[in-house]
Structure formats: structure tokens, C-alpha cells
Design an enzyme around this catalytic site. Structure first.
Site, mmCIF file in Angstrom:
data_model
loop_
_atom_site.group_PDB
_atom_site.id
_atom_site.type_symbol
_atom_site.label_atom_id
_atom_site.label_comp_id
_atom_site.label_asym_id
_atom_site.label_seq_id
_atom_site.Cartn_x
_atom_site.Cartn_y
_atom_site.Cartn_z
ATOM 1 N N ASP A 37 -8.199 -10.760 16.345
ATOM 2 C CA ASP A 37 -7.485 -11.327 15.200
ATOM 3 C C ASP A 37 -8.062 -12.710 14.918
ATOM 4 O OD1 ASP A 37 -5.244 -12.206 13.371
ATOM 5 O OD2 ASP A 37 -4.396 -10.317 14.078
ATOM 6 N N TYR A 155 -7.557 -4.042 -3.914
ATOM 7 C CA TYR A 155 -6.992 -3.412 -2.729
ATOM 8 C C TYR A 155 -7.170 -1.898 -2.792
ATOM 9 C CZ TYR A 155 -3.542 -2.212 0.872
ATOM 10 O OH TYR A 155 -2.922 -1.712 1.985
ATOM 11 N N LYS A 159 -9.378 0.448 -0.241
ATOM 12 C CA LYS A 159 -8.754 1.475 0.591
ATOM 13 C C LYS A 159 -9.289 2.864 0.274
ATOM 14 C CE LYS A 159 -6.196 -1.134 3.154
ATOM 15 N NZ LYS A 159 -6.502 -1.257 4.602
ATOM 16 N N THR A 190 6.027 -5.162 6.624
ATOM 17 C CA THR A 190 5.173 -6.053 7.404
ATOM 18 C C THR A 190 5.108 -7.402 6.703
ATOM 19 O OG1 THR A 190 3.134 -5.494 6.212
ATOM 20 C CG2 THR A 190 3.760 -4.067 8.069
#
Length: 250
Positions: A37, A155, A159, A190
């Protein structure tokens, strides 16, 4: 328990909502973990928590859009473990504008992390996965890599690319000891979208379109990664595992 016993698993975006839940689940199932990360503090905290529970963890600061970072990460895995069994690519960013309102900088950032970052991951660690003789790659696409929404142009493009990259890699490595599949979450509570969910609640458009009429928790998504990482999915490659509360069913 112990469905991943003896396996080395690298998870990018490890401190995110789905990433942390997946890391926790993998640890409980016996995996030794490489957690990657860019959030140093969160990464240190996650590693410490899992180690205190008995897991073996190698934390690595990694910008997935950097080829140099990936080369260093692969070398760190090679030095510590010599092999890799599972790669989970969960690092990702989102940009919400549609076609005309997306800026070049916004487009470039999303493509660099979501799309290029996935390819860099495969390129860097595929030799380690092949060396295992029984590797599994799980890329993270989205329901927005399957259907259009009329927004989030960068996005969705990224994807969709991740979905097809997984399929072509699955074909390329099908007889070389590595399976490659993609997971396609729907609306998940999230940090990436929590502010929107807090503001709009069950009236958020994608929640309204979801037959189950709610967002998932990260804990409901992590088992999809566990299945694809485990030997239970030994004949599954090039597949799309959709976990979306029925959003793409109509």
C-alpha cells in the site's frame, strides 16, 4: 480453516476496505502475507495487528503505477519467500465525471493506477507465480467493468480493461501453472464511496438499481478472493466472479 495453508499471497491496496478484510481472511486461512500500500501508517498498523494474531507479514510500500516500485517489490518477495502463490490486485482509485467533464489529469491518474498498475503487477511477479507451479491471480474489476452507468468514464474504461487483461492472461498462462480471474464487486461500503453513501443512503442510484437494495460490506466481498486463491478453484480461470447483490442481473 487453513484453505491457504502454505501459500504466499501478495495483496495490493491492502489497507483499503476490501483489502484489509481480505488480508484478515487470508491470514486466518493460513496464508503468509505480503501487504502492499502507499499509506505507511495504515500499513504498519495492519501488519502489526495481523502479526499479533500469529500471521507472518511482509509489509511493502508500493505505488502500483510505478514499474520501479514493482521491481523492488518482486525482489523483496523473492528474497523473503523465493516464490509467490497468490496475487490480489485491489489498489484502485475512482474519478466520477463523465466523458466531457473528465480532465486529462483525472483520466491519466485512474488509468495509471487501475489499468497500468494491474499490468505492471502481472509483469513483475508472474515469474514468481510460475515458479510456484500453482499460482492464482485475482484482479479487481467492478460491475462498472461489465455495464455502463453514464458516468465515471475513466473508472469504467479502466475496469473494463482489467476484465479483458485478466482473460488474456488466463489464456496465456493456462498451461504454465497460473490461473487468472477477475472479481467484480457491486456497491460496497468502503472509504472510496462512503461519503456518497452517507449523503444519499438507500437513494444512491446504484443502490436503487441493486435488487437487494443495499450496499455490501467488505466482509461480504473478501470470500470471493479466498475461493479464487484456494485450490478449490483449480479449474477456474478466465472467469468473472460477480458479487453485486444482483445489480447486473437485469
Amino acid at each position: 480453516m487453513a484453505r491457504l495453508d502454505g501459500k504466499i499471497a501478495l495483496i495490493t491496496g491492502a489497507t483499503g476496505g476490501i483489502g484489509a478484510e481480505t488480508a484478515d481472511l487470508f491470514a486466518r486461512e493460513g496464508a503468509r502475507l505480503v501487504l502492499a500500500d502507499t499509506d505507511d501508517v495504515a500499513l504498519k498498523d495492519l501488519a502489526a495487528r495481523l502479526e499479533s494474531a500469529g500471521a507472518e507479514v511482509l509489509p511493502i510500500r508500493l505505488d502500483v503505477s510505478s514499474g520501479e516500485d514493482w521491481a523492488a517489490a518482486a525482489e523483496a518477495v523473492r528474497a523473503r519467500f523465493g516464490v509467490l502463490h497468490v496475487l490480489v490486485t485491489l489498489a484502485g482509485v475512482v474519478d466520477w465525471p463523465g466523458i466531457e467533464d473528465t480532465t486529462e489529469d483525472g483520466w491519466d491518474r485512474v488509468i495509471a493506477v487501475n489499468q497500468t498498475g494491474t499490468w505492471l503487477a502481472l509483469r513483475a511477479v508472474m515469474p514468481l507465480l510460475r515458479a510456484s507451479g500453482n499460482g492464482s491471480v485475482i484482479t479487481t474489476s467492478s460491475v462498472l467493468g461489465l455495464v455502463g452507468s453514464g458516468a465515471a468514464a475513466a473508472y469504467q474504461a479502466s475496469k473494463g480493461a482489467v476484465r479483458l487483461l485478466a482473460k488474456t492472461a488466463a489464456v496465456e498462462y493456462a498451461t504454465r501453472g497460473v490461473r487468472v480471474n477477475s472479481v467484480h464487486p457491486g456497491v460496497v461500503a468502503t472509504p472510496m464511496i462512503q461519503e456518497i453513501l452517507d449523503e444519499q443512503g438507500d437513494q444512491q442510484p446504484d443502490v436503487v438499481r441493486t435488487p437487494m437494495r443495499r450496499a455490501a460490506s467488505p466482509r461480504e466481498i473478501a470470500p470471493a478472493y479466498l475461493y479464487l486463491a484456494s485450490d478449490e478453484s483449480s479449474y477456474v480461470t478466465g472467469a468473472e466472479l460477480v458479487v453485486d447483490g444482483g445489480l447486473t442481473a437485469h
